[in-house]
Design an enzyme around this catalytic site. Structure first.
Site, PDB file in Angstrom:
ATOM      1  N   LEU A 140      -0.754  -4.215   8.257  1.00  0.00           N
ATOM      2  CA  LEU A 140      -0.006  -5.422   8.580  1.00  0.00           C
ATOM      3  C   LEU A 140       1.376  -4.995   9.063  1.00  0.00           C
ATOM      4  O   LEU A 140       1.910  -3.974   8.615  1.00  0.00           O
ATOM      5  CB  LEU A 140       0.161  -6.323   7.347  1.00  0.00           C
ATOM      6  CG  LEU A 140      -1.086  -7.013   6.778  1.00  0.00           C
ATOM      7  CD1 LEU A 140      -0.718  -7.778   5.515  1.00  0.00           C
ATOM      8  CD2 LEU A 140      -1.714  -7.945   7.797  1.00  0.00           C
ATOM      9  N   ASP A 141       1.959  -5.776   9.979  1.00  0.00           N
ATOM     10  CA  ASP A 141       3.329  -5.509  10.404  1.00  0.00           C
ATOM     11  C   ASP A 141       4.263  -5.551   9.196  1.00  0.00           C
ATOM     12  O   ASP A 141       3.986  -6.242   8.202  1.00  0.00           O
ATOM     13  CB  ASP A 141       3.798  -6.560  11.419  1.00  0.00           C
ATOM     14  CG  ASP A 141       3.066  -6.452  12.743  1.00  0.00           C
ATOM     15  OD1 ASP A 141       2.434  -5.412  12.992  1.00  0.00           O
ATOM     16  OD2 ASP A 141       3.132  -7.426  13.520  1.00  0.00           O
ATOM     17  N   LYS A 142       5.369  -4.862   9.297  1.00  0.00           N
ATOM     18  CA  LYS A 142       6.325  -4.793   8.186  1.00  0.00           C
ATOM     19  C   LYS A 142       6.754  -6.180   7.708  1.00  0.00           C
ATOM     20  O   LYS A 142       6.836  -6.437   6.504  1.00  0.00           O
ATOM     21  CB  LYS A 142       7.550  -3.980   8.617  1.00  0.00           C
ATOM     22  CG  LYS A 142       8.610  -3.835   7.529  1.00  0.00           C
ATOM     23  CD  LYS A 142       9.776  -2.987   8.008  1.00  0.00           C
ATOM     24  CE  LYS A 142      10.843  -2.861   6.925  1.00  0.00           C
ATOM     25  NZ  LYS A 142      11.989  -2.034   7.376  1.00  0.00           N
TER      26      LYS A 142
END
Length: 382
Positions: free
Chosen positions: A151-153
């Protein structure tokens, strides 16, 4: 035994029984999984000289193992540098965080609720990440859990972690084969004119950004599809949207919503100033991996949901959204397959909408001093 020997310095020949997770794996890969301290050169030498045996027969490094076979391994062979790279000692704060974010644990997987702002993996100037917490979940005689997707940060929500090498291979195939169903919740700026449908807009790395940013590219982009549904709206200011990616391109959901002219709230990277609402709505990203449905090793399905992070839940409450409205139809159904002519027409419409949104953004930047706005949305992304 199916795992590594308890004492590899005893000078005795070791025997291992191939377990279910290792059925079909190459012999050299088996060593990486169970005896990583033994280098590939040593494994190759043992095979050449006949010291490696499977069910009593000489083995090659590229032989495929089968469950129940007995592997004979000579003593020694440890690479000192490899042996010294043991598990990292976690701080009490890291141990507590790992415990707090764990949703459920099965024989094959760990499911965590990743907080926004915590990276999935490390990188340049990124020392705090999920991968660095995984030692907290492994017992002394267990393999280290491993990530199978990301997942993106700044995206929160469900992240599945495999507990064994075999389950990692199993889950990776489900993610790459697109059989896993992933449902995201998002708050977007404005309300899409069409409340339910499929976004089909190919994506590519945006030139000049060093690969840090994606954009819609109908000529050279990779195919990207997203099914969306508007669950509820807050007047004309914002909408609560369910999203299901049918492909897995980098930043896909963020780029697709911005290309529609409805960027995700808090996503200044793709929405610019328009991604921030005025008033007291948080400036953090409002994109959350809400639910995952995926086949489990050995049969059955793993079906898990993740609670919203605090800032997202507060925004939903402020905007008056009723969370129960989503539960009636938790899994989106992709619309019927369209003809080539319909796909071409839809692609042109998305391209036109994207160009229009970009022209508006360039026009605002060109104005002297820019357009002033009051409230929390007055500034650009931090």
């Amino acid at each position: 035994m199916s795992g590594p020997a308890s004492n590899t310095d005893s000078g005795e020949v070791r025997q291992f029984t191939v377990g279910e997770d290792d059925d079909g794996v190459r012999l050299d890969r088996w060593f990486k999984r169970h005896l990583p301290q033994v280098g590939f050169g040593t494994v190759s030498r043992w095979a050449r000289t006949g010291q490696l045996r499977v069910d009593g027969k000489r083995a090659k490094v590229d032989d495929r193992l089968a469950q129940g076979q007995v592997l004979r391994v000579p003593p020694g062979g440890e690479d000192t540098a490899r042996t010294q790279r043991g598990r990292r000692e976690l701080t009490p704060e890291e141990e507590s965080l790992a415990d707090d974010i764990l949703i459920t644990r099965t024989k094959a997987a760990l499911v965590i609720n990743k907080p926004p702002g915590l990276a999935t993996q490390g990188g340049t100037k990124t020392n705090r990440h999920v991968d660095g917490l995984l030692d907290a979940y492994a017992g002394e005689d267990e393999p280290r859990p491993r990530l199978v997707h990301r997942l993106d940060k700044d995206t929160s929500g469900i992240l599945l972690v495999a507990r064994t090498p075999g389950s990692a291979a199993f889950f990776s195939k489900r993610f790459s084969g697109r059989s896993a169903k992933k449902i995201y919740w998002a708050l977007v700026v404005g309300v899409p004119d069409i409340h339910e449908g499929e976004i089909e807009a190919p994506l590519a790395k945006q030139p000049g950004t060093g690969g840090e940013k994606m954009h819609v590219d109908h000529e050279n982009g990779q195919p990207a599809k997203t099914v969306y549904r508007v669950v509820e709206r807050a007047g004309n200011a914002a909408a609560w949207v369910e999203l299901q990616p049918l492909t897995g391109r980098t930043h896909q959901l963020r780029v697709h919503m911005a290309a529609m002219g409805h960027p995700i709230v808090g996503d200044g990277k793709y929405g610019g100033q328009d991604a921030f609402l005025t008033g007291s709505v948080s400036r953090k990203m409002h994109l959350h991996a809400r639910r995952l449905i995926i086949e489990a090793p050995g049969g059955g399905k793993l079906d898990v949901t993740a609670d919203l992070p605090e800032h997202f839940a507060q925004s939903m409450e402020q905007l008056g959204f009723d969370l129960s409205l989503s539960e009636a139809e938790p899994v989106l159904t992709p619309p019927p397959e369209r003809s080539k002519a319909e796909k071409k027409q839809a692609a042109k419409a998305h391209a036109k909408q994207y160009r229009k949104a970009r022209r508006g953004e360039r026009k605002r930047r060109a104005q002297p001093g820019g357009k002033k706005r009051s409230g929390p949305g007055a500034k650009g992304p931090r």
